[in-house]
Design a protein around this motif. Structure first.
Motif, PDB file in Angstrom:
ATOM      1  N   ASN A   1     -12.939  -2.195  -7.532  1.00 58.03           N
ATOM      2  CA  ASN A   1     -13.300  -1.143  -6.584  1.00 58.03           C
ATOM      3  C   ASN A   1     -13.168  -1.625  -5.139  1.00 58.03           C
ATOM      4  OD1 ASN A   1     -13.838   0.629  -8.664  1.00 58.03           O
ATOM      5  ND2 ASN A   1     -16.057   0.408  -8.559  1.00 58.03           N
ATOM      6  N   LEU A   2     -13.607  -2.861  -4.887  1.00 58.30           N
ATOM      7  CA  LEU A   2     -13.455  -3.425  -3.545  1.00 58.30           C
ATOM      8  C   LEU A   2     -11.977  -3.601  -3.199  1.00 58.30           C
ATOM      9  CD1 LEU A   2     -16.307  -6.108  -3.656  1.00 58.30           C
ATOM     10  CD2 LEU A   2     -16.284  -3.988  -2.317  1.00 58.30           C
ATOM     11  N   LEU A   3     -11.176  -3.988  -4.178  1.00 59.10           N
ATOM     12  CA  LEU A   3      -9.735  -4.122  -3.968  1.00 59.10           C
ATOM     13  C   LEU A   3      -9.130  -2.771  -3.582  1.00 59.10           C
ATOM     14  CD1 LEU A   3      -7.034  -5.639  -4.145  1.00 59.10           C
ATOM     15  CD2 LEU A   3      -7.044  -5.183  -6.616  1.00 59.10           C
ATOM     16  N   THR A   4      -9.558  -1.702  -4.255  1.00 61.36           N
ATOM     17  CA  THR A   4      -9.070  -0.368  -3.926  1.00 61.36           C
ATOM     18  C   THR A   4      -9.406   0.002  -2.483  1.00 61.36           C
ATOM     19  OG1 THR A   4      -9.291   0.343  -6.228  1.00 61.36           O
ATOM     20  CG2 THR A   4      -9.192   2.070  -4.561  1.00 61.36           C
ATOM     21  N   THR A   5     -10.613  -0.309  -2.047  1.00 55.75           N
ATOM     22  CA  THR A   5     -11.016  -0.040  -0.668  1.00 55.75           C
ATOM     23  C   THR A   5     -10.145  -0.804   0.313  1.00 55.75           C
ATOM     24  OG1 THR A   5     -13.310   0.340  -1.342  1.00 55.75           O
ATOM     25  CG2 THR A   5     -12.934  -0.184   0.980  1.00 55.75           C
ATOM     26  N   GLU A   6      -9.866  -2.067  -0.003  1.00 54.46           N
ATOM     27  CA  GLU A   6      -9.048  -2.898   0.895  1.00 54.46           C
ATOM     28  C   GLU A   6      -7.603  -2.412   0.951  1.00 54.46           C
ATOM     29  OE1 GLU A   6     -11.941  -6.719   0.018  1.00 54.46           O
ATOM     30  OE2 GLU A   6      -9.988  -6.559  -0.979  1.00 54.46           O
ATOM     31  N   ILE A   7      -7.080  -1.933  -0.161  1.00 55.01           N
ATOM     32  CA  ILE A   7      -5.726  -1.369  -0.179  1.00 55.01           C
ATOM     33  C   ILE A   7      -5.673  -0.089   0.652  1.00 55.01           C
ATOM     34  CG2 ILE A   7      -4.034  -0.198  -1.681  1.00 55.01           C
ATOM     35  CD1 ILE A   7      -4.803  -2.298  -3.832  1.00 55.01           C
ATOM     36  N   ALA A   8      -6.709   0.748   0.518  1.00 55.29           N
ATOM     37  CA  ALA A   8      -6.767   1.994   1.296  1.00 55.29           C
ATOM     38  C   ALA A   8      -6.832   1.702   2.792  1.00 55.29           C
ATOM     39  CB  ALA A   8      -7.969   2.820   0.853  1.00 55.29           C
ATOM     40  N   GLN A   9      -7.617   0.714   3.167  1.00 56.18           N
ATOM     41  CA  GLN A   9      -7.725   0.362   4.576  1.00 56.18           C
ATOM     42  C   GLN A   9      -6.419  -0.206   5.116  1.00 56.18           C
ATOM     43  OE1 GLN A   9     -11.058  -2.310   4.204  1.00 56.18           O
ATOM     44  NE2 GLN A   9     -12.542  -0.750   4.832  1.00 56.18           N
ATOM     45  N   ALA A  10      -5.730  -1.005   4.291  1.00 56.26           N
ATOM     46  CA  ALA A  10      -4.520  -1.682   4.744  1.00 56.26           C
ATOM     47  C   ALA A  10      -3.309  -0.760   4.808  1.00 56.26           C
ATOM     48  CB  ALA A  10      -4.218  -2.857   3.804  1.00 56.26           C
TER      49      ALA A  10
ATOM     50  N   TYR B   1       9.243  -5.436   2.168  1.00 59.14           N
ATOM     51  CA  TYR B   1       9.176  -4.346   3.146  1.00 59.14           C
ATOM     52  C   TYR B   1       8.445  -4.734   4.425  1.00 59.14           C
ATOM     53  CZ  TYR B   1      10.884  -1.675  -0.781  1.00 59.14           C
ATOM     54  OH  TYR B   1      11.650  -1.230  -1.830  1.00 59.14           O
ATOM     55  N   GLU B   2       8.078  -6.005   4.536  1.00 58.69           N
ATOM     56  CA  GLU B   2       7.461  -6.557   5.738  1.00 58.69           C
ATOM     57  C   GLU B   2       6.248  -5.748   6.193  1.00 58.69           C
ATOM     58  OE1 GLU B   2      10.537  -6.885   8.645  1.00 58.69           O
ATOM     59  OE2 GLU B   2      11.637  -8.427   7.533  1.00 58.69           O
ATOM     60  N   LEU B   3       5.465  -5.302   5.215  1.00 58.35           N
ATOM     61  CA  LEU B   3       4.227  -4.599   5.546  1.00 58.35           C
ATOM     62  C   LEU B   3       3.183  -5.615   6.001  1.00 58.35           C
ATOM     63  CD1 LEU B   3       4.000  -1.971   2.653  1.00 58.35           C
ATOM     64  CD2 LEU B   3       5.050  -1.743   4.899  1.00 58.35           C
ATOM     65  N   ARG B   4       2.569  -5.350   7.121  1.00 58.04           N
ATOM     66  CA  ARG B   4       1.647  -6.329   7.695  1.00 58.04           C
ATOM     67  C   ARG B   4       0.289  -6.336   7.015  1.00 58.04           C
ATOM     68  NH1 ARG B   4       2.765  -5.479  14.215  1.00 58.04           N
ATOM     69  NH2 ARG B   4       5.012  -6.001  14.169  1.00 58.04           N
ATOM     70  N   GLY B   5      -0.134  -5.188   6.496  1.00 56.55           N
ATOM     71  CA  GLY B   5      -1.445  -5.108   5.883  1.00 56.55           C
ATOM     72  C   GLY B   5      -1.481  -5.751   4.505  1.00 56.55           C
ATOM     73  N   GLY B   6      -2.669  -5.806   3.944  1.00 53.07           N
ATOM     74  CA  GLY B   6      -2.818  -6.262   2.570  1.00 53.07           C
ATOM     75  C   GLY B   6      -3.253  -7.698   2.393  1.00 53.07           C
ATOM     76  N   ALA B   7      -3.437  -8.440   3.489  1.00 48.70           N
ATOM     77  CA  ALA B   7      -3.828  -9.845   3.356  1.00 48.70           C
ATOM     78  C   ALA B   7      -5.192  -9.974   2.682  1.00 48.70           C
ATOM     79  CB  ALA B   7      -3.841 -10.529   4.722  1.00 48.70           C
ATOM     80  N   GLN B   8      -6.130  -9.127   3.086  1.00 54.89           N
ATOM     81  CA  GLN B   8      -7.474  -9.183   2.490  1.00 54.89           C
ATOM     82  C   GLN B   8      -7.425  -8.788   1.021  1.00 54.89           C
ATOM     83  OE1 GLN B   8     -10.374  -6.980   4.730  1.00 54.89           O
ATOM     84  NE2 GLN B   8     -12.097  -7.595   3.427  1.00 54.89           N
ATOM     85  N   ALA B   9      -6.598  -7.794   0.692  1.00 55.64           N
ATOM     86  CA  ALA B   9      -6.447  -7.386  -0.703  1.00 55.64           C
ATOM     87  C   ALA B   9      -5.843  -8.512  -1.529  1.00 55.64           C
ATOM     88  CB  ALA B   9      -5.565  -6.142  -0.795  1.00 55.64           C
ATOM     89  N   MET B  10      -4.876  -9.227  -0.975  1.00 52.35           N
ATOM     90  CA  MET B  10      -4.275 -10.349  -1.700  1.00 52.35           C
ATOM     91  C   MET B  10      -5.286 -11.451  -1.952  1.00 52.35           C
ATOM     92  SD  MET B  10      -0.354 -10.716  -0.364  1.00 52.35           S
ATOM     93  CE  MET B  10      -0.013 -11.858  -1.706  1.00 52.35           C
ATOM     94  N   GLU B  11      -6.146 -11.710  -0.970  1.00 53.45           N
ATOM     95  CA  GLU B  11      -7.194 -12.711  -1.164  1.00 53.45           C
ATOM     96  C   GLU B  11      -8.143 -12.287  -2.279  1.00 53.45           C
ATOM     97  OE1 GLU B  11      -9.233 -13.544   2.452  1.00 53.45           O
ATOM     98  OE2 GLU B  11      -7.427 -14.226   3.511  1.00 53.45           O
ATOM     99  N   ARG B  12      -8.457 -10.988  -2.323  1.00 54.45           N
ATOM    100  CA  ARG B  12      -9.324 -10.460  -3.378  1.00 54.45           C
ATOM    101  C   ARG B  12      -8.687 -10.667  -4.749  1.00 54.45           C
ATOM    102  NH1 ARG B  12     -14.452  -8.970  -3.152  1.00 54.45           N
ATOM    103  NH2 ARG B  12     -13.972  -7.959  -1.171  1.00 54.45           N
ATOM    104  N   VAL B  13      -7.396 -10.394  -4.848  1.00 54.46           N
ATOM    105  CA  VAL B  13      -6.686 -10.556  -6.122  1.00 54.46           C
ATOM    106  C   VAL B  13      -6.669 -12.021  -6.536  1.00 54.46           C
ATOM    107  CG1 VAL B  13      -4.449 -10.348  -7.271  1.00 54.46           C
ATOM    108  CG2 VAL B  13      -5.287  -8.490  -5.837  1.00 54.46           C
ATOM    109  N   ASP B  14      -6.407 -12.897  -5.592  1.00 50.97           N
ATOM    110  CA  ASP B  14      -6.391 -14.338  -5.895  1.00 50.97           C
ATOM    111  C   ASP B  14      -7.754 -14.798  -6.412  1.00 50.97           C
ATOM    112  OD1 ASP B  14      -3.764 -14.557  -5.132  1.00 50.97           O
ATOM    113  OD2 ASP B  14      -4.202 -15.299  -3.114  1.00 50.97           O
ATOM    114  N   GLU B  15      -8.819 -14.349  -5.773  1.00 47.54           N
ATOM    115  CA  GLU B  15     -10.162 -14.733  -6.191  1.00 47.54           C
ATOM    116  C   GLU B  15     -10.495 -14.169  -7.574  1.00 47.54           C
ATOM    117  OE1 GLU B  15     -12.703 -13.315  -3.112  1.00 47.54           O
ATOM    118  OE2 GLU B  15     -11.996 -14.781  -1.617  1.00 47.54           O
TER     119      GLU B  15
END
Length: 325
Positions: free
Chosen positions: A301-310, A257-271
């Motif tokens: 919880n931090l991942l949830t915050t990053e998803i909400a922001q993105a 869907y070419e959503l631009r957000g979520g890069a920080q959330a993806m980094e969190r998931v990878d870590e």
């Protein structure tokens, strides 16, 4: 049609609250079983501790008896972590999503909420609690089945899956911690019939007993049970399996869907995934399972915050549970 941010948020939280309701029913059912052991009613306070609700609980109740804790987590409308509150919020989100979800999804949530609303303290007295918890779990599973069979596979589907798996991973850590931390036996009880029985109950609370026995046909220990619930990628409620699903959902949202957000959330998931896969369960137990579970919940919880922001354009709502340190 692009999914508006407010609809994405409603879908995400509807999924989380339905998953959370099922898991709270599992926790109450587990405690009803644990309360029969030698420690008796003192076990009920551990539910309050597990959800970091001590201040709120004692503002309205004198003692954490079976009756007070059950009422607090079943019917207390002032408690945002009660089943009644969870179903109300899930229903409100479903109402907002009427253009996006099937009639069957809406009807089932609405009827489920209304039936719970009609219940009284007598219906969930200790002798009836297990039966009621079983009914709640079955209703939540019915919701999952209806959603699987009727929810259109667009962006909304992926936000639903993301909410479900974040909540499931978080709740698996809580169910595991219920036994290992708040109900940790004395040295003489480790390996006893009581100890094994409690570990068995924890596995059954996650519908994982038979799956566990496929991997470990004989014997049971804290190491094998904790390792199974955290790391087994064939078990649908293991933390690693849930995090892998979240990773896949985020990847597809961004690529399909070419959503631009979520890069920080993806980094969190990878870590988080790297950290989960890099430490054997024996090392985790030596260094402290409770602390490890707390850390994992913090990352979720931090991942949830990053998803909400993105994707939702805001900070995560105060619906995220926090565990007592």
């Amino acid at each position: 049609m692009n999914l508006l941010a407010r609809y994405a948020e409603c879908i995400f939280w509807m999924a989380r609250y339905m998953e959370r309701a099922e898991n709270l029913a599992r926790i109450l059912d587990v405690h009803e079983t644990f309360s029969r052991d030698t420690r008796g009613a003192t076990n009920w306070f551990s539910i309050v501790q597990l959800n970091a609700d001590e201040k709120d609980f004692f503002s309205r109740y004198d003692r954490p008896t079976a009756e007070s804790v059950i009422h607090y987590y079943m019917f207390d409308a002032q408690n945002s972590n009660s089943l009644l509150s969870m179903l109300r919020i899930a229903r409100e989100n479903a109402r907002a999503l009427r253009p996006w979800i099937s009639t069957e999804m809406w009807t089932q949530i609405n009827v489920f909420h209304n039936k719970l609303l009609d219940m009284s303290a007598k219906d969930v007295a200790s002798q009836n609690l297990s039966k009621v918890c079983t009914w709640i779990k079955e209703e939540c599973q019915t919701h999952t089945g209806i959603t699987e069979g009727t929810f259109y596979r667009d962006q909304g589907w992926y936000f639903y899956q993301m909410g479900k798996y974040i909540e499931r991973a978080d709740q698996t850590t809580r169910l595991l911690d219920i036994k290992y931390h708040t109900l940790l036996p004395s040295p003489v009880e480790v390996g006893s019939t009581l100890d094994v029985s409690q570990w068995t109950t924890v596995l059954r609370s996650t519908a994982g007993y038979h799956a566990f026995r496929r991997v470990y046909p004989r014997g049971m220990s804290p190491t094998t049970v904790a390792g199974f619930m955290l790391y087994n990628e064939g078990f649908p409620r293991s933390v690693v399996m849930c995090v892998r699903q979240i990773d896949g959902v985020l990847t597809r949202l961004r690529s399909r869907y070419e959503l631009r957000g979520g890069a920080q959330a993806m980094e969190r998931v990878d870590e988080l995934l790297a950290a989960l896969l890099s430490r054997p369960i024996e090392a985790v137990l030596r260094q402290g399972l409770h602390e490890y579970l707390d850390w994992t919940q913090l990352q979720l919880n931090l991942l949830t915050t990053e998803i909400a922001q993105a994707f939702f354009g805001m900070e995560a709502p105060v619906a995220v549970q926090s565990q007592s340190q």
